[in-house]
Write an enzyme that holds these catalytic residues in place. Sequence first.
Site, PDB file in Angstrom:
ATOM      1  N   SER A 134       0.846  -1.184   0.000  1.00 52.21           N
ATOM      2  CA  SER A 134       0.000   0.000   0.000  1.00 52.21           C
ATOM      3  C   SER A 134       0.890   1.246   0.000  1.00 52.21           C
ATOM      4  O   SER A 134       1.688   1.430  -0.904  1.00 52.21           O
ATOM      5  CB  SER A 134      -0.958  -0.041   1.189  1.00 52.21           C
ATOM      6  OG  SER A 134      -1.982   0.904   1.038  1.00 52.21           O
ATOM      7  N   ASP A 162      -9.731  -3.622  -5.473  1.00 57.47           N
ATOM      8  CA  ASP A 162      -9.170  -2.777  -4.426  1.00 57.47           C
ATOM      9  C   ASP A 162      -9.686  -1.351  -4.611  1.00 57.47           C
ATOM     10  O   ASP A 162      -9.531  -0.761  -5.677  1.00 57.47           O
ATOM     11  CB  ASP A 162      -7.637  -2.808  -4.520  1.00 57.47           C
ATOM     12  CG  ASP A 162      -6.948  -2.129  -3.346  1.00 57.47           C
ATOM     13  OD1 ASP A 162      -7.618  -1.388  -2.606  1.00 57.47           O
ATOM     14  OD2 ASP A 162      -5.742  -2.353  -3.179  1.00 57.47           O
ATOM     15  N   HIS A 177      -8.315  -4.778  -1.066  1.00 60.83           N
ATOM     16  CA  HIS A 177      -7.034  -4.221  -0.627  1.00 60.83           C
ATOM     17  C   HIS A 177      -6.258  -5.210   0.232  1.00 60.83           C
ATOM     18  O   HIS A 177      -5.027  -5.227   0.211  1.00 60.83           O
ATOM     19  CB  HIS A 177      -7.283  -2.930   0.157  1.00 60.83           C
ATOM     20  CG  HIS A 177      -6.056  -2.121   0.385  1.00 60.83           C
ATOM     21  ND1 HIS A 177      -5.309  -1.578  -0.640  1.00 60.83           N
ATOM     22  CD2 HIS A 177      -5.422  -1.740   1.527  1.00 60.83           C
ATOM     23  CE1 HIS A 177      -4.291  -0.893  -0.146  1.00 60.83           C
ATOM     24  NE2 HIS A 177      -4.328  -0.986   1.174  1.00 60.83           N
TER      25      HIS A 177
END
Length: 699
Positions: free
Chosen positions: A552, A639, A671
């Site tokens: 991320s 996501d 995600h």
Amino acid sequence: MSEPSAPAVPARPTTRSHHGDDVVDPYEWLRAKEDEQVLAHLAAENAYTQERTAHLEPLQERIYQEIKGRTLETDLSVPSRRGSWWYYSRTVEGSQYGIHCRAPLADADDWTPPVLSPDVAIPGEQVLLDGNVEAAGHEFFSLGTFDVSTDGTRLLYGVDTQGDERYTLRIRDLASGGDLGDVIPETSAGAMFSPDGRFVVYTTVDDAWRPDTVWLHEVGTDAATDAKLFHEPDERYWVGAGFTRSDRYLVIAAESSITSEEFLVDATDLRSPLQPVWPRREGVDYSLTHAVVDGEDVLYILHNDGALDFELVRVAASDPEGPHEVVLAHVPGRRLEDVSAFRDWGVVSYRREGLSRVGLLDYGSGALTELAFDEPLYTVGASGNPEWAPPVLRLGYGSFVTPGTVYDYVVETGELLLRRRQPVLGGYDPEEYAQERLWATAEDGTRIPISLVWKRAFDAGDGPRPVHLYGYGSYEHSIDPGFSVARLSMLDRGVVFAIAHVRGGGEMGRQWYEDGKLLHKRNTFTDFVACARHLVAEGRTTPDLLVAEGGSAGGLLMGAVANLAPELFAGILADVPFVDALTTILDPSLPLTVVEWDEWGDPLHDPSVYEYMKSYTPYENVREGVAYPRILAVTSLNDTRVLYVEPAKWVARLREVGADALLKCEMVAGHGGVSGRYNAWKQRAFELAWLLDVLGLAD
């Protein structure tokens, strides 16, 4: 046999123009998620990655079996008491998801959780929700809400079957096992019953996936008639709601990453006007909890107004802006993170010297008693404490070498009772592993902590070791030393695992965060590079034995260090990586963009922020004429936080300059990746096998 060819990615240039700067982007067309050509390209990328990693399938299977073989597949959690029941979950060998259960208390005065065995029938056990049943027919399943009414008669649960973090709420009658007619789609996670069970409080998101509205649903009515309790129009803020442990108030919060505002609602009259606590002031962040002290309703408020690492004050609940008493004064370097109130005492979570801490707060004296642990590196936090007046505090604890542990701390005596330690099968012995903290020196002289763990059998002075270096460094999120069953597959092959606690995270206090965001963001990247160079300079590893990983915002870190110091790493694993940051943060119509401006800056309106972000965003700074490390980017089609298009574009650009880059896109996931524990183990086995291959350890 010749190497398979990477999928061709046609260049279809589009131009992005801001602040007099025209940027030609050849791969922005990959953003069209529903386009058949885009889906075909992602399928081709997956097929290419499959071909390129086919030789690792035996190793992947071995690692998967190692993870599986170390895990007690049929198991039960430690029961947590709420009302007249013990609540716990089961896992069953062969089943992907947990089974949520409860059993009645044998004695109303009993706070000692029963020791449960999978092989022994539990008197009165009731299955509340079986995730495997609910997931049937779906490739993805995630439970975003699980709340039992105070009287124990109903279950509120929310399910996502796409991976987009939008949940459908339902209510189950626990006597019959059947669901009521109430169905509320498109909600955020974390809905809850009101204390009397008559209502459900939930939040919904706007088109940019920002939680923006709090709703009140009366059980048994049509969701179309639900009342709007609060709406936040400012796109920089998200909203949340929750009842105090005392059940006295509903607290509604509007927050950005630097500013917050909270409101109280009488829990016995949820349609009553909201009572503001402290009005919103830019840069002032606070959170609160309710307690009753000497018969008076009070609020304990953590805040950073003139207190960088936060202080704790107490105010009258009837007059929050009135006189306040400082309970815990601001101490630089002691970052107060959370306060939680129980009937007779409070709990404060904080950080000091780079480690998480828990302290008991005496309401009368204001004294804070820190709970002590004897490992040099560890993680601890209060969790699983729903009751208002317990005699014990439930804690979760772990370290690099100590598996996840549940303690009950007896407040009256100070006794720490071990309730359970995560079993690790196959003869795991923590004494066979060691953990340590080192300090690197950043470009500006700042000392950066590095936490390491390794297997002692590889201590024997046999030269530099393979190192797996992990980093994150954003949102004041701390990466703490914790145990991982999957990591043992690396450690047992001689790999040292290390965490670079770079600025932008919260490990060393609020200033650590401030120094790694906005126009200081490059510190995050150069800190990571400094940690890698320190490990090499100390003789602990060499560049051809060093791999890096981040996900991320940590994936942004991976892309940035690949550009800054490609010569330092043999391979980089980037999970759902935020590598096209500038394109995303420039577009306020994209999910969560505007709320991110406090973290990264607003390049849409501020030319200096635009120029600064353009100088580091990985996609726009891929370099020609350098040898990149091998790169694996992992993403998910659904996501909503970091769109798949970012790593897809990045990989295409890396290949333009000759980099060996692979893309793996989960077509039904979010995600957090795939759902289901066996699926997650297989995914992690794939990633670890790739890392071991890069390190030359793919036996």
